[in-house]
Design an enzyme around this catalytic site. Structure first.
Site, PDB file in Angstrom:
ATOM      1  N   ASN A   9       0.984  -1.219   0.380  1.00 29.39           N
ATOM      2  CA  ASN A   9       0.170  -0.340  -0.086  1.00 29.39           C
ATOM      3  C   ASN A   9       0.993   1.145  -0.213  1.00 29.39           C
ATOM      4  O   ASN A   9       1.214   1.278   0.775  1.00 29.39           O
ATOM      5  CB  ASN A   9      -0.447   0.045   1.370  1.00 29.39           C
ATOM      6  CG  ASN A   9      -1.799   1.049   1.287  1.00 29.39           C
ATOM      7  OD1 ASN A   9      -1.896   2.383   0.640  1.00 29.39           O
ATOM      8  ND2 ASN A   9      -2.100   1.420   2.639  1.00 29.39           N
ATOM      9  N   LYS A  11       0.212   3.732  -0.095  1.00 26.92           N
ATOM     10  CA  LYS A  11      -0.336   5.764   0.253  1.00 26.92           C
ATOM     11  C   LYS A  11      -0.491   6.213  -0.294  1.00 26.92           C
ATOM     12  O   LYS A  11       0.008   6.660  -1.533  1.00 26.92           O
ATOM     13  CB  LYS A  11       0.273   5.521   1.303  1.00 26.92           C
ATOM     14  CG  LYS A  11      -0.321   4.699   2.261  1.00 26.92           C
ATOM     15  CD  LYS A  11      -0.386   4.119   4.100  1.00 26.92           C
ATOM     16  CE  LYS A  11      -0.638   2.723   4.580  1.00 26.92           C
ATOM     17  NZ  LYS A  11      -0.461   3.416   6.359  1.00 26.92           N
ATOM     18  N   HIS A  92      -9.439  -0.042   4.542  1.00 29.37           N
ATOM     19  CA  HIS A  92      -8.343  -0.145   5.903  1.00 29.37           C
ATOM     20  C   HIS A  92      -8.770   1.865   6.795  1.00 29.37           C
ATOM     21  O   HIS A  92      -9.749   2.008   6.685  1.00 29.37           O
ATOM     22  CB  HIS A  92      -7.083   1.183   4.506  1.00 29.37           C
ATOM     23  CG  HIS A  92      -6.294   1.224   5.344  1.00 29.37           C
ATOM     24  ND1 HIS A  92      -5.763   2.415   5.880  1.00 29.37           N
ATOM     25  CD2 HIS A  92      -5.198   0.596   4.671  1.00 29.37           C
ATOM     26  CE1 HIS A  92      -4.733   2.607   6.566  1.00 29.37           C
ATOM     27  NE2 HIS A  92      -3.918   1.607   5.874  1.00 29.37           N
ATOM     28  N   GLU A  94      -7.352   3.779   7.839  1.00 29.44           N
ATOM     29  CA  GLU A  94      -7.237   5.470   7.443  1.00 29.44           C
ATOM     30  C   GLU A  94      -8.363   6.204   7.226  1.00 29.44           C
ATOM     31  O   GLU A  94      -8.998   7.124   6.582  1.00 29.44           O
ATOM     32  CB  GLU A  94      -5.951   5.861   6.917  1.00 29.44           C
ATOM     33  CG  GLU A  94      -4.276   5.375   6.943  1.00 29.44           C
ATOM     34  CD  GLU A  94      -3.482   5.083   6.566  1.00 29.44           C
ATOM     35  OE1 GLU A  94      -3.353   5.283   5.182  1.00 29.44           O
ATOM     36  OE2 GLU A  94      -2.409   4.659   7.417  1.00 29.44           O
ATOM     37  N   GLU A 164      -5.515  -6.215  10.688  1.00 29.88           N
ATOM     38  CA  GLU A 164      -4.287  -4.348  10.410  1.00 29.88           C
ATOM     39  C   GLU A 164      -4.530  -3.846  11.603  1.00 29.88           C
ATOM     40  O   GLU A 164      -5.471  -2.793  11.646  1.00 29.88           O
ATOM     41  CB  GLU A 164      -3.903  -3.330   9.714  1.00 29.88           C
ATOM     42  CG  GLU A 164      -3.872  -4.342   7.786  1.00 29.88           C
ATOM     43  CD  GLU A 164      -3.754  -2.567   6.931  1.00 29.88           C
ATOM     44  OE1 GLU A 164      -2.520  -3.189   6.969  1.00 29.88           O
ATOM     45  OE2 GLU A 164      -4.039  -1.755   7.130  1.00 29.88           O
ATOM     46  N   GLY A 170       1.571   2.244  11.144  1.00 33.36           N
ATOM     47  CA  GLY A 170       3.162   2.816  10.769  1.00 33.36           C
ATOM     48  C   GLY A 170       3.896   3.144  12.052  1.00 33.36           C
ATOM     49  O   GLY A 170       4.369   4.440  11.714  1.00 33.36           O
ATOM     50  N   SER A 210       3.246  -2.144  10.579  1.00 37.48           N
ATOM     51  CA  SER A 210       4.747  -2.189  10.752  1.00 37.48           C
ATOM     52  C   SER A 210       5.519  -4.274   9.985  1.00 37.48           C
ATOM     53  O   SER A 210       6.771  -4.442  11.162  1.00 37.48           O
ATOM     54  CB  SER A 210       5.256  -1.764  12.253  1.00 37.48           C
ATOM     55  OG  SER A 210       4.452  -0.896  12.421  1.00 37.48           O
TER      56      SER A 210
END
Ligand code: PGA
Length: 247
Positions: A9, A11, A92, A94, A164, A170, A210
């Site tokens: 991904n 991003k 996702h 985000e 996730e 991150g 991560s």
């Protein structure tokens, strides 16, 4: 045997020339093993990447579930498919957090992608506050119920799931292999309860958060971990390829 998948991904990163170079570098060294490699670039680069005609599969990070209409700034599934996207990311964290995409909206996206035969990586995962209350299983099951469990067995078998944990995305803080395996097994159990063992056994469940070249082997060795959804480490060809060879 379930399909092994490593997806990157990207991003909101990379210039066009960087995206093209990264794609070419990964594609040139794509290990001819049984792992399906997919990258999710910014949608604006899709056309240029597709023209490279590589073996590395391409998906998009976002689309709007409506067929067309007044949705300024959005791209429909038909438009992104037209440019060659074979996969989409849905759910996702985000998108859920920063763009307020809730379970009902994600369900619309799932239905739109299936209707147009675009493959789905559906993301789920709990925030730290939920993990601290040890309520992660219930939380993730609700995410699946809200957006996926209306599907038929046939449709469900076409979904790839990515677990996730938000506290690991991150942050450099990976879930331990025990934590990952426990949740992946729980997710497979939720699917089995709804759809039966046969369907549950067919669905690839990826780990994300991560995941990198140093910890991928341990995570991928878990029985219910069928690959990874990689953010930061997917921006370097060598790291991404190393992860792809970690089974
Ligand atoms: P990360 O991101 O690997 O940088 O933690 C994973 C993701 O958001 O899919």
């Amino acid at each position: 045997m379930r399909k092994k998948i490593v997806a990157g991904n990207w991003k909101m990163n990379l210039s066009k020339s960087e995206a093209l170079a990264l794609y070419q570098s990964v594609d040139a060294q794509n290990p001819a093993n049984e792992v399906e490699l997919i990258v999710f670039p910014s949608a604006i680069y899709l056309d240029s990447l597709k023209k490279l005609d590589g073996k590395l599969k391409i998906g998009v990070q976002n689309f709007h579930p409506a067929e067309s209409g007044a949705f300024t700034g959005e791209n429909s599934i038909t438009q992104i498919k037209d440019l060659g996207a074979e996969y989409v990311l849905i759910g996702h964290s985000e998108r859920r957090m920063y763009f307020n995409e809730d379970g009902a909206f994600l369900k619309e996206k799932v239905d739109a992608a299936l209707q147009h035969d675009v493959k789905i990586i559906f993301c789920c995962g709990e925030p730290l506050s939920i993990r601290e209350m040890n309520a992660q299983d219930y939380f993730v099951e609700q995410q699946l119920i809200e957006s996926l469990f209306h599907l038929s067995n046939y449709a469900m078998e076409r979904i790839i799931i990515a677990y996730e944990p938000i506290w690991a995305i991150g942050t450099g803080k990976t879930a331990s292999s025990d934590q990952a395996e426990a949740m992946h097994a729980a997710i497979r159990g939720f699917i089995e309860k709804q759809y039966g063992k046969n369907t549950a056994e067919k669905i690839s469940i990826l780990y994300g958060g991560s995941c990198n070249a140093s910890n991928a082997s341990e995570l991928f060795a878990c029985e219910n971990v069928d690959g990874g959804l990689i953010g930061g480490a997917a921006l370097k060809a060598n790291d991404f390829l190393q992860i792809a060879k970690s089974f």
